[in-house]
Design a protein around this motif. Structure first.
Motif, PDB file in Angstrom:
ATOM      1  N   ALA A 447      52.280  22.088  17.512  1.00 13.79           N
ATOM      2  CA  ALA A 447      52.770  21.545  18.776  1.00 13.79           C
ATOM      3  C   ALA A 447      53.799  20.456  18.490  1.00 13.79           C
ATOM      4  N   LEU A 448      53.584  19.742  17.383  1.00 19.74           N
ATOM      5  CA  LEU A 448      54.582  18.843  16.811  1.00 19.74           C
ATOM      6  C   LEU A 448      55.071  19.500  15.526  1.00 19.74           C
ATOM      7  N   ARG A 449      56.315  19.949  15.542  1.00 22.87           N
ATOM      8  CA  ARG A 449      56.864  20.647  14.384  1.00 22.87           C
ATOM      9  C   ARG A 449      57.352  19.655  13.333  1.00 22.87           C
ATOM     10  N   ARG A 450      57.472  20.147  12.134  1.00 24.03           N
ATOM     11  CA  ARG A 450      57.971  19.306  11.062  1.00 24.03           C
ATOM     12  C   ARG A 450      59.454  19.007  11.266  1.00 24.03           C
ATOM     13  N   PHE A 451      59.856  17.822  10.837  1.00 19.88           N
ATOM     14  CA  PHE A 451      61.260  17.417  10.973  1.00 19.88           C
ATOM     15  C   PHE A 451      61.582  16.437   9.863  1.00 19.88           C
ATOM     16  N   THR A 452      62.872  16.263   9.617  1.00 17.10           N
ATOM     17  CA  THR A 452      63.332  15.321   8.603  1.00 17.10           C
ATOM     18  C   THR A 452      63.871  14.071   9.281  1.00 17.10           C
ATOM     19  N   VAL A 453      64.084  13.029   8.496  1.00 18.39           N
ATOM     20  CA  VAL A 453      64.657  11.795   9.030  1.00 18.39           C
ATOM     21  C   VAL A 453      66.061  12.056   9.572  1.00 18.39           C
ATOM     22  N   LYS A 454      66.813  12.930   8.895  1.00 21.68           N
ATOM     23  CA  LYS A 454      68.163  13.259   9.358  1.00 21.68           C
ATOM     24  C   LYS A 454      68.112  13.980  10.696  1.00 21.68           C
ATOM     25  N   GLU A 458      69.880  12.762  14.158  1.00 17.38           N
ATOM     26  CA  GLU A 458      71.048  13.490  14.658  1.00 17.38           C
ATOM     27  C   GLU A 458      70.728  14.512  15.742  1.00 17.38           C
ATOM     28  N   ASP A 459      69.545  15.116  15.707  1.00 23.83           N
ATOM     29  CA  ASP A 459      69.255  16.224  16.622  1.00 23.83           C
ATOM     30  C   ASP A 459      68.243  15.874  17.721  1.00 23.83           C
ATOM     31  N   LEU A 460      67.209  15.148  17.364  1.00 26.89           N
ATOM     32  CA  LEU A 460      66.123  14.895  18.311  1.00 26.89           C
ATOM     33  C   LEU A 460      66.397  13.661  19.170  1.00 26.89           C
ATOM     34  N   LYS A 461      65.988  13.740  20.416  1.00 26.90           N
ATOM     35  CA  LYS A 461      66.058  12.594  21.315  1.00 26.90           C
ATOM     36  C   LYS A 461      64.763  12.525  22.120  1.00 26.90           C
ATOM     37  N   LEU A 462      64.041  11.435  21.947  1.00 29.29           N
ATOM     38  CA  LEU A 462      62.798  11.254  22.688  1.00 29.29           C
ATOM     39  C   LEU A 462      63.060  10.814  24.111  1.00 29.29           C
ATOM     40  N   GLY A 463      64.182  10.151  24.322  1.00 22.73           N
ATOM     41  CA  GLY A 463      64.535   9.630  25.633  1.00 22.73           C
ATOM     42  C   GLY A 463      65.747   8.733  25.501  1.00 22.73           C
ATOM     43  N   LEU A 464      65.894   7.847  26.437  1.00 25.84           N
ATOM     44  CA  LEU A 464      67.049   6.953  26.462  1.00 25.84           C
ATOM     45  C   LEU A 464      66.612   5.586  26.968  1.00 25.84           C
ATOM     46  N   ALA A 465      67.035   4.537  26.261  1.00 29.45           N
ATOM     47  CA  ALA A 465      66.741   3.173  26.689  1.00 29.45           C
ATOM     48  C   ALA A 465      67.620   2.803  27.880  1.00 29.45           C
ATOM     49  N   SER A 545      65.318  20.350  20.849  1.00 26.06           N
ATOM     50  CA  SER A 545      65.819  21.538  20.146  1.00 26.06           C
ATOM     51  C   SER A 545      66.393  21.143  18.790  1.00 26.06           C
ATOM     52  N   TYR A 546      65.883  21.765  17.758  1.00 27.94           N
ATOM     53  CA  TYR A 546      66.429  21.579  16.410  1.00 27.94           C
ATOM     54  C   TYR A 546      65.927  22.731  15.549  1.00 27.94           C
ATOM     55  N   ASN A 547      66.459  22.819  14.356  1.00 26.59           N
ATOM     56  CA  ASN A 547      66.118  23.928  13.459  1.00 26.59           C
ATOM     57  C   ASN A 547      64.845  23.576  12.697  1.00 26.59           C
ATOM     58  N   ALA A 548      63.698  23.887  13.322  1.00 24.26           N
ATOM     59  CA  ALA A 548      62.408  23.547  12.719  1.00 24.26           C
ATOM     60  C   ALA A 548      62.038  24.560  11.649  1.00 24.26           C
ATOM     61  N   PRO A 549      61.377  24.136  10.564  1.00 26.97           N
ATOM     62  CA  PRO A 549      60.955  25.080   9.515  1.00 26.97           C
ATOM     63  C   PRO A 549      59.889  26.034  10.032  1.00 26.97           C
ATOM     64  N   LYS A 550      59.922  27.256   9.563  1.00 21.65           N
ATOM     65  CA  LYS A 550      58.946  28.269   9.962  1.00 21.65           C
ATOM     66  C   LYS A 550      57.683  28.162   9.104  1.00 21.65           C
ATOM     67  N   PRO A 551      56.507  28.144   9.722  1.00 17.64           N
ATOM     68  CA  PRO A 551      55.270  28.088   8.920  1.00 17.64           C
ATOM     69  C   PRO A 551      55.058  29.391   8.166  1.00 17.64           C
ATOM     70  N   SER A 552      54.478  29.281   6.980  1.00 15.28           N
ATOM     71  CA  SER A 552      54.220  30.457   6.151  1.00 15.28           C
ATOM     72  C   SER A 552      52.753  30.831   6.212  1.00 15.28           C
ATOM     73  N   LEU A 553      52.465  32.066   5.848  1.00 10.62           N
ATOM     74  CA  LEU A 553      51.099  32.560   5.891  1.00 10.62           C
ATOM     75  C   LEU A 553      50.210  31.806   4.917  1.00 10.62           C
ATOM     76  N   TRP A 554      50.765  31.458   3.745  1.00  5.91           N
ATOM     77  CA  TRP A 554      49.971  30.788   2.718  1.00  5.91           C
ATOM     78  C   TRP A 554      49.938  29.280   2.908  1.00  5.91           C
ATOM     79  N   GLY A 555      50.659  28.782   3.901  1.00  5.92           N
ATOM     80  CA  GLY A 555      50.712  27.342   4.095  1.00  5.92           C
ATOM     81  C   GLY A 555      49.430  26.735   4.627  1.00  5.92           C
ATOM     82  N   GLY A 556      48.485  27.572   5.094  1.00 10.75           N
ATOM     83  CA  GLY A 556      47.258  27.038   5.655  1.00 10.75           C
ATOM     84  C   GLY A 556      46.423  26.254   4.669  1.00 10.75           C
TER      85      GLY A 556
END
Length: 560
Positions: A447-454, A458-465, A545-556
C-alpha cells in the motif's frame, strides 16, 4: 465404538514415527508430554521472533535484521487473499510465505494457531498468569463449545463479501495485523516511557557515579492517537478467555476459520487405542474443545474435530490410560481415526453474514468517498492512489512504528469511515524527514510502495504548504520571521517584499514555491505561531505517480 481394534499396543515413547509404519500411510507419535514442552518452546521462540522483528523496524534495525521485519504479516494467508481480492492485484512477495502456511496446514492441520501464532501465545501467557483460578469454572462451560464455534466462519464470509466489493476489512479481526498494531500503539509508548524514566533516574541520581552520558541513550518518545481504542480491542480479546479458554481463537478469529477449512484434509489425525475408560479428561483438557461426546452417557458418537484442533497435545498428555495417539494418517488408514463432522453452517445465518458484508461495504464506501475526505488527509510517501490504498492497507501500524519523527498517525476522521486507522501524516507532531524511505520498506501489502530519496524529491508530492496571511507574523504586523525558510529541506519557502500601506513601508513575507514543495510539513512543525500554525500542509497538488519497483515472487523471504 471408540477404540481402534487394529491399532498397535502403546509402546515405549519414541522421538520419531515408528519404523513399522513407514510406507503404510500411518506414523504414530509418542511421548506426548515431551511434545507439549516442544510446542511451548515453539510458541515462545516464534513470539520472540515477532518481538525481535518488531524492534528491528527502525532505521538502524532494518540494516541488521536477517529477515523481513514484516514477515509474519506477509505469511498471513487471510491478508494475502483479502488484499488481492479487494485491490484486484497480485501480491507477488506475499505468495510464497502465505502459501507455505497453507501447505503446512493442509498436511499438519492448524499447527500455525497452536505452535506459531504470536497472538495465540499472548493469550496463553495471559491465561497462565491471570486466569489459572478460573479453570474449573471454564470447564463447566465446555458444553458451550458448539454455541459460538461457527462465528469465525460467518465473520470470514462477511469479510470475503466486503473484499469482493473492494473493502479492506482484515484490520478489524486479523490476529497478526491486530497484534502488530497493539505493539505499536500500546507497547512501544510505555516501553519508551519506562526506558527514558530509568535513564533519568540513573543520570540524576546522587548515589551513583557513572562515566556514561545517559542523555545520549534516550529514545524519541512516541505517542499515537487511538491508543485507547486499540488497547480496548486487545483487552477484550484477552478478557474473553475468562469465559472460555482461547475464546478468540475458537470462535472469532477469521484467520483461524480460514485455516480450519484447510485443515479438514490434513494428514495429522487423532486415534484412540483400546483401553479408553471415557474419563472425559481429553474433552476437558482440549485447549480448543476439539473433543466431543467422550462420556459414556453421551448420546452422540465420540468425535474429534480437526478443524478446531491446534495440535496442542494436551489431550494425549492428560490421558491416564495413554490411549490417545496423534498419528500421520494417509487416506488408507483414516478409517481407524476419529470421525469428522461437517462444518454445519446455518443457511439463514450465512445469508445474514453476507448481508452484513454488503452493509459494511456500503456504509464504508459512502462515508469514505474521496470527495468527502479532509484536505488534511496527507498520506505517507509512496502511497498508492487513494482508492487502491484503502483496499490494500491493513492498518498494521508498521509504517507508524518505523517513522523516526512519530509523524505517521492512525487516521481519525480525515479519510472517512473507510480510511479509519489508516496512516496519515500529522505535521504538527513531526515532519517527513528528507532522507527517510523507511515506511516504503516495511509495508507488507505495498500500500506504501518503495521509493528512493531522489523520487521523493522529484516525483512525489504529499501536499503543498499554504501560508495563512491572517496569522503569519510576517504578514500580520510586518515583524521579521524566517523560521519556515530556515528549516525547509527543499528550499521551497521564498521571501518577497510587498508594500503595507498601514505600516507605511515594505515588509518581507514568505511564499511557497509549488514546484519545490513536496508537503513534508517541517515548516508547519517549526512555525512559532500556536495553537494553529500560520503555515500548514494541505493535499493540494498531491502526486502519487512514480516508477515504483515491482515486487518479485522470491522477495517474500528476502526483501528487507
Amino acid at each position: 465404538m471408540f477404540a481402534d481394534d487394529e491399532a498397535p499396543e502403546r509402546s515405549a515413547p519414541l522421538p520419531v514415527p515408528e519404523p513399522s509404519c513407514v510406507g503404510s500411510g500411518c506414523g504414530r507419535w509418542s511421548s506426548p508430554t515431551g511434545v507439549v514442552q516442544l510446542r511451548r518452546l515453539s510458541q515462545l521462540l516464534f513470539l520472540g521472533l515477532f518481538v525481535y522483528l518488531f524492534l528491528c523496524a527502525s532505521q538502524s534495525g532494518l540494516r541488521h535484521a536477517f529477515l523481513p521485519v514484516d514477515l509474519f504479516l506477509r505469511a498471513d494467508p487471510l491478508i494475502a487473499l483479502m488484499t488481492m481480492l479487494g485491490a484486484r492485484v497480485g501480491m507477488a512477495h506475499m505468495v510464497l510465505p502465505s502459501l507455505l502456511v497453507v501447505l503446512v496446514t493442509l498436511f499438519l492441520g492448524r499447527v500455525f494457531c497452536g505452535w506459531v501464532c504470536p497472538l495465540g501465545t499472548v493469550i496463553d501467557l495471559f491465561d497462565r498468569l491471570f486466569l489459572r483460578g478460573k479453570k474449573q469454572a471454564r470447564a463447566e462451560r465446555r458444553s458451550d463449545t458448539r454455541r459460538y464455534r461457527n462465528l469465525k466462519y460467518y465473520f470470514l464470509l462477511a469479510a470475503f463479501v466486503a473484499a469482493a466489493g473492494g473493502l479492506q476489512c482484515t484490520y478489524v479481526f486479523d490476529p497478526l495485523s491486530l497484534l502488530t498494531r497493539t505493539f505499536t500503539c500500546c507497547v512501544l509508548t510505555p516501553t519508551q516511557l519506562g526506558w527514558n524514566a530509568l535513564l533519568g533516574l540513573l543520570g540524576g541520581s546522587q548515589g551513583f557515579r557513572f562515566n556514561v552520558d545517559f542523555d545520549a541513550l534516550r529514545v524519541t518518545q512516541f505517542y499515537f492517537r487511538q491508543t485507547a481504542v486499540v488497547f480496548l480491542m486487545v483487552a477484550g480479546i484477552l478478557a474473553l478467555s475468562s469465559y472460555q479458554e482461547r475464546f478468540w481463537c475458537r470462535n472469532l478469529c477469521p484467520l483461524g476459520g480460514l485455516l480450519a477449512l484447510f485443515s479438514r484434509v490434513s494428514f495429522l489425525r487423532h486415534r484412540i487405542a483400546s483401553g479408553c475408560t471415557h474419563c472425559t479428561r481429553c474433552e476437558l483438557g482440549s485447549r480448543m474443545g476439539a473433543y466431543e461426546n467422550t462420556s459414556k452417557k453421551a448420546e452422540e458418537p465420540f468425535s474429534h474435530q480437526l478443524s478446531e484442533c491446534v495440535h496442542c497435545y494436551r489431550c494425549a498428555a492428560v490421558c491416564p490410560e495413554g490411549v490417545i495417539e496423534v498419528a500421520q494418517c494417509g487416506p488408507a488408514k483414516r478409517a481407524g481415526c476419529l470421525p469428522q463432522e461437517p462444518v454445519a453452517l446455518s443457511r439463514r445465518r450465512a445469508l445474514g453474514a453476507a448481508a452484513l458484508g454488503v452493509g459494511w461495504l456500503a456504509t464504508n464506501k459512502v462515508s469514505g468517498a474521496p470527495k468527502y475526505q479532509s484536505d488534511r488527509c496527507i498520506r505517507p510517501p509512496g502511497a498508492l492512489p487513494e482508492t487502491e490504498f484503502l483496499q490494500a492497507c491493513t492498518r498494521c501500524g508498521e509504517c507508524m512504528r518505523v517513522c523516526p519523527t512519530n509523524a505517521l498517525q492512525p487516521a481519525l476522521g480525515e479519510a472517512g469511515l473507510e480510511g479509519w486507522m489508516t496512516p496519515v501524516l500529522v505535521p504538527k507532531i513531526g515532519p517527513c524527514v528528507e532522507q527517510c524511505t523507511l515506511c516504503g520498506q516495511v509495508c507488507p501489502t505495498d500500500a506504501l510502495r518503495r521509493f528512493t530519496v531522489k523520487q521523493k524529491r522529484e516525483d512525489l508530492k504529499l501536499g503543498l504548504a499554504v501560508v495563512n496571511q491572517n496569522t503569519c507574523i510576517a504578514y500580520n504586523g510586518g515583524r521579521d520571521c524566517i523560521v519556515c525558510a530556515e528549516v525547509c529541506s527543499y528550499s521551497a519557502v521564498l521571501f518577497k517584499d510587498i508594500r503595507d500601506d498601514a505600516l507605511g513601508r515594505k515588509k518581507r513575507v514568505p511564499t511557497v514555491d509549488e514546484k519545490l514543495c513536496i508537503g513534508c510539513g517541517i515548516c508547519e512543525k517549526e512555525c512559532p505561531v500556536i495553537p494553529e500554525h500560520a503555515i500548514v500542509v494541505r493535499t493540494l497538488r498531491e502526486n502519487r505517480s512514480y516508477n515504483a519497483p515491482k515486487p518479485s515472487l522470491w522477495g517474500g523471504f528476502t526483501r528487507r
